[in-house]
Design a protein around this motif. Structure first.
Motif, PDB file in Angstrom:
ATOM      1  N   GLY A 218       0.792  -1.230   0.000  1.00  0.00           N
ATOM      2  CA  GLY A 218       0.000   0.000   0.000  1.00  0.00           C
ATOM      3  C   GLY A 218       0.816   1.268   0.000  1.00  0.00           C
ATOM      4  N   VAL A 219       2.152   1.136  -0.089  1.00  0.00           N
ATOM      5  CA  VAL A 219       3.019   2.318  -0.062  1.00  0.00           C
ATOM      6  C   VAL A 219       2.796   3.174  -1.310  1.00  0.00           C
ATOM      7  CG1 VAL A 219       5.389   3.156   0.075  1.00  0.00           C
ATOM      8  CG2 VAL A 219       4.731   1.084   1.314  1.00  0.00           C
ATOM      9  N   GLY A 220       2.687   2.526  -2.474  1.00  0.00           N
ATOM     10  CA  GLY A 220       2.452   3.275  -3.699  1.00  0.00           C
ATOM     11  C   GLY A 220       1.138   4.035  -3.671  1.00  0.00           C
ATOM     12  N   ASP A 221       0.105   3.415  -3.087  1.00  0.00           N
ATOM     13  CA  ASP A 221      -1.195   4.070  -2.956  1.00  0.00           C
ATOM     14  C   ASP A 221      -1.077   5.299  -2.056  1.00  0.00           C
ATOM     15  OD1 ASP A 221      -2.239   1.802  -4.359  1.00  0.00           O
ATOM     16  OD2 ASP A 221      -2.299   0.718  -2.460  1.00  0.00           O
ATOM     17  N   LEU A 222      -0.275   5.175  -1.007  1.00  0.00           N
ATOM     18  CA  LEU A 222      -0.042   6.286  -0.089  1.00  0.00           C
ATOM     19  C   LEU A 222       0.674   7.433  -0.801  1.00  0.00           C
ATOM     20  CD1 LEU A 222      -0.090   7.306   2.893  1.00  0.00           C
ATOM     21  CD2 LEU A 222       2.169   6.249   3.150  1.00  0.00           C
ATOM     22  N   ILE A 223       1.700   7.105  -1.574  1.00  0.00           N
ATOM     23  CA  ILE A 223       2.463   8.117  -2.302  1.00  0.00           C
ATOM     24  C   ILE A 223       1.557   8.887  -3.262  1.00  0.00           C
ATOM     25  CG2 ILE A 223       4.266   8.448  -4.048  1.00  0.00           C
ATOM     26  CD1 ILE A 223       5.756   6.067  -2.689  1.00  0.00           C
ATOM     27  N   SER A 224       0.771   8.169  -4.037  1.00  0.00           N
ATOM     28  CA  SER A 224      -0.116   8.803  -5.017  1.00  0.00           C
ATOM     29  C   SER A 224      -1.107   9.739  -4.344  1.00  0.00           C
ATOM     30  CB  SER A 224      -0.872   7.741  -5.814  1.00  0.00           C
ATOM     31  OG  SER A 224       0.013   6.917  -6.528  1.00  0.00           O
ATOM     32  N   ALA A 225      -1.638   9.303  -3.212  1.00  0.00           N
ATOM     33  CA  ALA A 225      -2.648  10.094  -2.512  1.00  0.00           C
ATOM     34  C   ALA A 225      -2.071  11.377  -1.932  1.00  0.00           C
ATOM     35  CB  ALA A 225      -3.275   9.247  -1.402  1.00  0.00           C
ATOM     36  N   VAL A 226      -0.951  11.261  -1.240  1.00  0.00           N
ATOM     37  CA  VAL A 226      -0.358  12.438  -0.601  1.00  0.00           C
ATOM     38  C   VAL A 226       0.106  13.445  -1.658  1.00  0.00           C
ATOM     39  CG1 VAL A 226       1.493  13.238   0.920  1.00  0.00           C
ATOM     40  CG2 VAL A 226       0.284  11.119   1.446  1.00  0.00           C
ATOM     41  N   PHE A 227       0.638  12.951  -2.770  1.00  0.00           N
ATOM     42  CA  PHE A 227       1.071  13.837  -3.851  1.00  0.00           C
ATOM     43  C   PHE A 227      -0.132  14.547  -4.472  1.00  0.00           C
ATOM     44  CE2 PHE A 227       2.480  14.572  -8.329  1.00  0.00           C
ATOM     45  CZ  PHE A 227       3.503  15.467  -8.044  1.00  0.00           C
ATOM     46  N   THR A 228      -1.218  13.809  -4.687  1.00  0.00           N
ATOM     47  CA  THR A 228      -2.431  14.410  -5.245  1.00  0.00           C
ATOM     48  C   THR A 228      -2.946  15.529  -4.346  1.00  0.00           C
ATOM     49  OG1 THR A 228      -3.071  12.352  -6.351  1.00  0.00           O
ATOM     50  CG2 THR A 228      -4.817  13.948  -5.938  1.00  0.00           C
ATOM     51  N   ALA A 229      -3.011  15.264  -3.050  1.00  0.00           N
ATOM     52  CA  ALA A 229      -3.493  16.273  -2.111  1.00  0.00           C
ATOM     53  C   ALA A 229      -2.588  17.500  -2.117  1.00  0.00           C
ATOM     54  CB  ALA A 229      -3.586  15.678  -0.709  1.00  0.00           C
ATOM     55  N   GLY A 230      -1.293  17.275  -2.238  1.00  0.00           N
ATOM     56  CA  GLY A 230      -0.366  18.407  -2.294  1.00  0.00           C
ATOM     57  C   GLY A 230      -0.609  19.286  -3.506  1.00  0.00           C
ATOM     58  N   LEU A 231      -0.821  18.662  -4.657  1.00  0.00           N
ATOM     59  CA  LEU A 231      -1.098  19.434  -5.873  1.00  0.00           C
ATOM     60  C   LEU A 231      -2.382  20.247  -5.721  1.00  0.00           C
ATOM     61  CD1 LEU A 231      -0.293  16.836  -8.696  1.00  0.00           C
ATOM     62  CD2 LEU A 231       1.122  18.780  -7.983  1.00  0.00           C
ATOM     63  N   LEU A 232      -3.393  19.646  -5.099  1.00  0.00           N
ATOM     64  CA  LEU A 232      -4.669  20.338  -4.951  1.00  0.00           C
ATOM     65  C   LEU A 232      -4.617  21.450  -3.919  1.00  0.00           C
ATOM     66  CD1 LEU A 232      -7.239  17.408  -5.229  1.00  0.00           C
ATOM     67  CD2 LEU A 232      -6.483  19.012  -6.986  1.00  0.00           C
ATOM     68  N   LYS A 233      -3.592  21.451  -3.075  1.00  0.00           N
ATOM     69  CA  LYS A 233      -3.388  22.571  -2.168  1.00  0.00           C
ATOM     70  C   LYS A 233      -2.825  23.794  -2.896  1.00  0.00           C
ATOM     71  CE  LYS A 233      -2.823  20.478   2.399  1.00  0.00           C
ATOM     72  NZ  LYS A 233      -3.648  21.450   3.138  1.00  0.00           N
ATOM     73  N   GLY A 234      -2.497  23.609  -4.180  1.00  0.00           N
ATOM     74  CA  GLY A 234      -1.932  24.715  -4.933  1.00  0.00           C
ATOM     75  C   GLY A 234      -0.417  24.753  -4.904  1.00  0.00           C
ATOM     76  N   TRP A 235       0.193  23.707  -4.328  1.00  0.00           N
ATOM     77  CA  TRP A 235       1.650  23.640  -4.315  1.00  0.00           C
ATOM     78  C   TRP A 235       2.162  23.298  -5.703  1.00  0.00           C
ATOM     79  CZ3 TRP A 235       1.869  19.819   0.427  1.00  0.00           C
ATOM     80  CH2 TRP A 235       1.440  20.500   1.570  1.00  0.00           C
ATOM     81  N   SER A 236       3.400  23.676  -5.975  1.00  0.00           N
ATOM     82  CA  SER A 236       4.037  23.254  -7.216  1.00  0.00           C
ATOM     83  C   SER A 236       4.276  21.746  -7.149  1.00  0.00           C
ATOM     84  CB  SER A 236       5.376  23.970  -7.399  1.00  0.00           C
ATOM     85  OG  SER A 236       6.320  23.519  -6.429  1.00  0.00           O
ATOM     86  N   ALA A 237       4.520  21.128  -8.297  1.00  0.00           N
ATOM     87  CA  ALA A 237       4.800  19.693  -8.310  1.00  0.00           C
ATOM     88  C   ALA A 237       6.014  19.381  -7.435  1.00  0.00           C
ATOM     89  CB  ALA A 237       5.027  19.217  -9.741  1.00  0.00           C
TER      90      ALA A 237
END
Length: 290
Positions: A218-237
């Protein structure tokens, strides 16, 4: 109420698929609307086996239709997809992404193209890899492959950092705007490496590698989720990548310290808000000899 539509597997016990992805995104401040492609009692690596079933592609389509009926798709900020149970589910997701983007043109599609890895054998049903490669990955705004999945999409072997960078460039040329390689294992086992590639540059992240008796799922699922949330916060990639790298390290550290197999997502939840340890990422480019 804006939210993230997360379409992937689910386990009742532990953290994999939506069970790994939903809570971290909620903890980072987002409403999440999960649709499960399969529902299992536990992840598939238990020697005792697992119980449960895959849902039909029509189940996904019906739920999305219901969301459309209440105008929820207009409020969908992102579609995040992971493990698919059938080739037909991939087609339902393709249609879902089209519907969401028609309802909300600013929504993004993040595709974690789960198609297995050589050391685990083929863990997906026939036709899924083909649909991921030809349909879902090219239409995604962000893809989050592991090294093996990137080799399939870029159609080249990856044995060095230069080859990984080249493969990311090939992937970007096929449609996605962002490539996050969630595990770049060709660089060695002494550390854990991830790679981010955008039009603005390529960045390498490195953290300590934990020697688990049994590798967490489930580590990959965690990575994808946290990265998605970061992008939606308006942060740069790049900012989202940094936060994702640090937060996911902390969850794995908590899991290792607790001597557990299942990810300690709940125990380490504050790390999604403010990671306690920082590992600076570095910009990388093709070497002059390449």
């Amino acid at each position: 109420m804006q939210g993230i539509l997360s379409i992937q597997s689910h386990v009742t016990y532990g953290h994999a698929g939506n069970s790994s992805a939903v809570f971290p995104m909620q903890r980072m401040g987002f409403e999440v609307w999960p649709i499960h492609t399969v529902q299992f009692s536990n992840h598939t690596q238990y020697k005792e086996g697992f119980k449960g079933r895959a849902f039909s592609a029509d189940d996904i389509s019906q739920l999305v239709e219901g969301l459309g009926n209440i105008k929820a798709l207009e409020k969908c900020q992102a579609v995040l997809t992971g493990y698919q149970g059938s080739a037909e589910q991939c087609l339902a997701i393709e249609e879902t992404v089209k519907q969401v983007k028609q309802a909300n043109p600013s929504a993004i599609y993040v595709c974690d193209p789960v198609m297995g890895a050589p050391d685990k054998g083929c863990i997906v049903a026939p036709g899924i890899a083909e649909n991921l490669l030809s349909r879902l990955m090219p239409m995604a705004d962000v893809i989050v492959p592991n090294q093996f999945e990137l080799t399939q999409f870029a159609e080249m072997e990856i044995n060095t950092l230069d080859e990984a960078i080249t493969a990311c460039q090939r992937a970007l040329a096929k449609g996605p705007k962002v490539v996050l390689v969630k595990h770049l294992y060709c660089l060695g086992n002494d550390s854990f490496y991830m790679l981010l590639a955008t039009a603005e540059g390529t960045f390498l992240a490195k953290r300590p590698h934990f020697e688990f008796d049994k590798a967490p799922v489930g580590v990959g699922d965690l990575i994808s989720a946290v990265f998605t949330a970061g992008l939606l916060k308006g942060w740069s990639a790049k900012q989202a990548f940094q936060h994702c790298h640090d937060a996911c390290y902390a969850v794995l550290n908590a899991t290792y310290q607790a001597n557990e197999w299942e990810l300690q997502t709940i125990a380490a939840q504050q790390e999604f808000v403010e990671p306690s340890k920082h590992f600076p990422i570095e910009e990388v480019s093709l070497s002059s000899k390449s």
